[in-house]
Design a protein around this motif. Structure first.
Motif, PDB file in Angstrom:
ATOM      1  N   VAL A  89       0.849  -1.197   0.000  1.00  0.00           N
ATOM      2  CA  VAL A  89       0.000   0.000   0.000  1.00  0.00           C
ATOM      3  C   VAL A  89       0.883   1.246   0.000  1.00  0.00           C
ATOM      4  O   VAL A  89       0.627   2.201  -0.734  1.00  0.00           O
ATOM      5  CB  VAL A  89      -0.970  -0.004   1.198  1.00  0.00           C
ATOM      6  N   ARG A  90       1.939   1.246   0.800  1.00  0.00           N
ATOM      7  CA  ARG A  90       2.852   2.390   0.852  1.00  0.00           C
ATOM      8  C   ARG A  90       3.529   2.604  -0.502  1.00  0.00           C
ATOM      9  O   ARG A  90       3.727   3.741  -0.932  1.00  0.00           O
ATOM     10  CB  ARG A  90       3.885   2.198   1.957  1.00  0.00           C
ATOM     11  N   VAL A  91       3.886   1.526  -1.205  1.00  0.00           N
ATOM     12  CA  VAL A  91       4.468   1.652  -2.542  1.00  0.00           C
ATOM     13  C   VAL A  91       3.494   2.370  -3.469  1.00  0.00           C
ATOM     14  O   VAL A  91       3.884   3.282  -4.213  1.00  0.00           O
ATOM     15  CB  VAL A  91       4.863   0.269  -3.113  1.00  0.00           C
ATOM     16  N   GLN A  92       2.221   1.993  -3.421  1.00  0.00           N
ATOM     17  CA  GLN A  92       1.215   2.661  -4.251  1.00  0.00           C
ATOM     18  C   GLN A  92       1.082   4.132  -3.866  1.00  0.00           C
ATOM     19  O   GLN A  92       0.950   4.998  -4.730  1.00  0.00           O
ATOM     20  CB  GLN A  92      -0.138   1.953  -4.138  1.00  0.00           C
ATOM     21  N   GLN A  93       1.125   4.427  -2.585  1.00  0.00           N
ATOM     22  CA  GLN A  93       1.049   5.820  -2.141  1.00  0.00           C
ATOM     23  C   GLN A  93       2.245   6.614  -2.656  1.00  0.00           C
ATOM     24  O   GLN A  93       2.100   7.785  -3.035  1.00  0.00           O
ATOM     25  CB  GLN A  93       0.970   5.886  -0.621  1.00  0.00           C
ATOM     26  N   LEU A  94       3.408   5.997  -2.676  1.00  0.00           N
ATOM     27  CA  LEU A  94       4.591   6.683  -3.209  1.00  0.00           C
ATOM     28  C   LEU A  94       4.430   6.978  -4.695  1.00  0.00           C
ATOM     29  O   LEU A  94       4.824   8.049  -5.163  1.00  0.00           O
ATOM     30  CB  LEU A  94       5.852   5.843  -2.969  1.00  0.00           C
ATOM     31  N   VAL A  95       3.861   6.044  -5.439  1.00  0.00           N
ATOM     32  CA  VAL A  95       3.614   6.275  -6.868  1.00  0.00           C
ATOM     33  C   VAL A  95       2.679   7.466  -7.049  1.00  0.00           C
ATOM     34  O   VAL A  95       2.927   8.343  -7.888  1.00  0.00           O
ATOM     35  CB  VAL A  95       3.032   5.003  -7.533  1.00  0.00           C
ATOM     36  N   GLU A  96       1.626   7.518  -6.246  1.00  0.00           N
ATOM     37  CA  GLU A  96       0.684   8.630  -6.354  1.00  0.00           C
ATOM     38  C   GLU A  96       1.324   9.947  -5.925  1.00  0.00           C
ATOM     39  O   GLU A  96       1.059  10.995  -6.523  1.00  0.00           O
ATOM     40  CB  GLU A  96      -0.561   8.326  -5.529  1.00  0.00           C
ATOM     41  N   LEU A  97       2.191   9.903  -4.932  1.00  0.00           N
ATOM     42  CA  LEU A  97       2.896  11.109  -4.512  1.00  0.00           C
ATOM     43  C   LEU A  97       3.848  11.582  -5.603  1.00  0.00           C
ATOM     44  O   LEU A  97       3.984  12.784  -5.844  1.00  0.00           O
ATOM     45  CB  LEU A  97       3.653  10.850  -3.208  1.00  0.00           C
ATOM     46  N   GLU A  98       4.480  10.643  -6.296  1.00  0.00           N
ATOM     47  CA  GLU A  98       5.338  11.014  -7.432  1.00  0.00           C
ATOM     48  C   GLU A  98       4.527  11.677  -8.537  1.00  0.00           C
ATOM     49  O   GLU A  98       5.010  12.612  -9.188  1.00  0.00           O
ATOM     50  CB  GLU A  98       6.067   9.784  -7.969  1.00  0.00           C
ATOM     51  N   GLU A  99       3.297  11.232  -8.749  1.00  0.00           N
ATOM     52  CA  GLU A  99       2.430  11.889  -9.721  1.00  0.00           C
ATOM     53  C   GLU A  99       2.131  13.320  -9.297  1.00  0.00           C
ATOM     54  O   GLU A  99       2.119  14.233 -10.133  1.00  0.00           O
ATOM     55  CB  GLU A  99       1.134  11.100  -9.896  1.00  0.00           C
ATOM     56  N   CYS A 100       1.920  13.539  -8.010  1.00  0.00           N
ATOM     57  CA  CYS A 100       1.703  14.898  -7.498  1.00  0.00           C
ATOM     58  C   CYS A 100       2.945  15.756  -7.727  1.00  0.00           C
ATOM     59  O   CYS A 100       2.829  16.932  -8.098  1.00  0.00           O
ATOM     60  CB  CYS A 100       1.373  14.871  -6.007  1.00  0.00           C
ATOM     61  N   LEU A 101       4.107  15.181  -7.499  1.00  0.00           N
ATOM     62  CA  LEU A 101       5.358  15.914  -7.728  1.00  0.00           C
ATOM     63  C   LEU A 101       5.479  16.316  -9.193  1.00  0.00           C
ATOM     64  O   LEU A 101       5.854  17.452  -9.510  1.00  0.00           O
ATOM     65  CB  LEU A 101       6.568  15.061  -7.334  1.00  0.00           C
ATOM     66  N   GLU A 102       5.196  15.386 -10.082  1.00  0.00           N
ATOM     67  CA  GLU A 102       5.295  15.674 -11.517  1.00  0.00           C
ATOM     68  C   GLU A 102       4.300  16.757 -11.927  1.00  0.00           C
ATOM     69  O   GLU A 102       4.636  17.671 -12.670  1.00  0.00           O
ATOM     70  CB  GLU A 102       5.061  14.393 -12.317  1.00  0.00           C
ATOM     71  N   TYR A 103       3.088  16.673 -11.420  1.00  0.00           N
ATOM     72  CA  TYR A 103       2.080  17.681 -11.715  1.00  0.00           C
ATOM     73  C   TYR A 103       2.522  19.054 -11.198  1.00  0.00           C
ATOM     74  O   TYR A 103       2.406  20.054 -11.899  1.00  0.00           O
ATOM     75  CB  TYR A 103       0.740  17.280 -11.101  1.00  0.00           C
ATOM     76  N   SER A 104       3.044  19.095  -9.978  1.00  0.00           N
ATOM     77  CA  SER A 104       3.509  20.361  -9.403  1.00  0.00           C
ATOM     78  C   SER A 104       4.658  20.942 -10.213  1.00  0.00           C
ATOM     79  O   SER A 104       4.730  22.151 -10.433  1.00  0.00           O
ATOM     80  CB  SER A 104       3.951  20.153  -7.956  1.00  0.00           C
ATOM     81  N   LYS A 105       5.542  20.076 -10.659  1.00  0.00           N
ATOM     82  CA  LYS A 105       6.668  20.524 -11.485  1.00  0.00           C
ATOM     83  C   LYS A 105       6.168  21.122 -12.797  1.00  0.00           C
ATOM     84  O   LYS A 105       6.622  22.199 -13.216  1.00  0.00           O
ATOM     85  CB  LYS A 105       7.601  19.341 -11.760  1.00  0.00           C
ATOM     86  N   LEU A 106       5.219  20.450 -13.426  1.00  0.00           N
ATOM     87  CA  LEU A 106       4.663  20.966 -14.682  1.00  0.00           C
ATOM     88  C   LEU A 106       3.937  22.290 -14.469  1.00  0.00           C
ATOM     89  O   LEU A 106       4.028  23.191 -15.304  1.00  0.00           O
ATOM     90  CB  LEU A 106       3.720  19.932 -15.301  1.00  0.00           C
ATOM     91  N   GLU A 107       3.223  22.423 -13.350  1.00  0.00           N
ATOM     92  CA  GLU A 107       2.533  23.675 -13.039  1.00  0.00           C
ATOM     93  C   GLU A 107       3.533  24.815 -12.865  1.00  0.00           C
ATOM     94  O   GLU A 107       3.312  25.916 -13.345  1.00  0.00           O
ATOM     95  CB  GLU A 107       1.688  23.519 -11.765  1.00  0.00           C
ATOM     96  N   ARG A 108       4.638  24.547 -12.169  1.00  0.00           N
ATOM     97  CA  ARG A 108       5.662  25.580 -11.985  1.00  0.00           C
ATOM     98  C   ARG A 108       6.278  25.985 -13.314  1.00  0.00           C
ATOM     99  O   ARG A 108       6.506  27.174 -13.568  1.00  0.00           O
ATOM    100  CB  ARG A 108       6.771  25.086 -11.056  1.00  0.00           C
ATOM    101  N   GLU A 109       6.572  25.007 -14.165  1.00  0.00           N
ATOM    102  CA  GLU A 109       7.146  25.303 -15.470  1.00  0.00           C
ATOM    103  C   GLU A 109       6.191  26.122 -16.311  1.00  0.00           C
ATOM    104  O   GLU A 109       6.587  27.071 -16.992  1.00  0.00           O
ATOM    105  CB  GLU A 109       7.534  24.013 -16.185  1.00  0.00           C
ATOM    106  N   ARG A 110       4.904  25.763 -16.270  1.00  0.00           N
ATOM    107  CA  ARG A 110       3.899  26.497 -17.032  1.00  0.00           C
ATOM    108  C   ARG A 110       3.773  27.940 -16.519  1.00  0.00           C
ATOM    109  O   ARG A 110       3.708  28.901 -17.278  1.00  0.00           O
ATOM    110  CB  ARG A 110       2.549  25.802 -16.962  1.00  0.00           C
ATOM    111  N   ALA A 111       3.781  28.086 -15.197  1.00  0.00           N
ATOM    112  CA  ALA A 111       3.657  29.422 -14.600  1.00  0.00           C
ATOM    113  C   ALA A 111       4.864  30.293 -14.937  1.00  0.00           C
ATOM    114  O   ALA A 111       4.718  31.480 -15.211  1.00  0.00           O
ATOM    115  CB  ALA A 111       3.487  29.303 -13.088  1.00  0.00           C
TER     116      ALA A 111
END
Length: 106
Positions: free
Chosen positions: A80-102
């Motif tokens: 379950v923690r592995v899956q949570q880490l995958v989802e957290l990595e998706e949040c990181l990627e989304y945040s990175k893309l948002e910063r780049e776009r901004a």
């Protein structure tokens, strides 16, 4: 009291990660690193979050190797923690893309 005012603030939670998990502030256990990664994402510290995700993943690899052959019940929490880490990595990627776009638009 406004509904949003009761939500915890990352700055107040930072010191609680160690006490809630029983780990030192810079411990290397997967749960502690996971929660520090969540707080770093919420605080906008994406590089620190990435480092904590990587540390948590490394710890989980060791923990899973030890329990995966024993029983499903023992390995389930780590999976379950592995899956949570995958989802957290998706949040990181989304945040990175948002910063780049901004930064590109403004």
């Amino acid at each position: 009291v406004a509904a949003g005012s009761l939500a915890p603030r990352p700055a107040r939670l930072g010191g609680g990660v160690a006490s809630a998990t029983g780990l030192p502030a810079m411990g290397s256990k997967s749960d502690g690193d996971f929660f520090r990664a969540v707080l770093a994402v919420r605080s906008g510290h994406l590089e620190a979050a990435r480092a904590h995700v990587d540390a948590a993943r490394e710890c989980l690899a060791t923990e899973l190797a030890a329990v995966v052959g024993e029983s499903y019940e023992r390995a389930y929490g780590d999976m379950v923690r592995v899956q949570q880490l995958v989802e957290l990595e998706e949040c990181l990627e989304y945040s990175k893309l948002e910063r780049e776009r901004a930064s590109a638009t403004g």
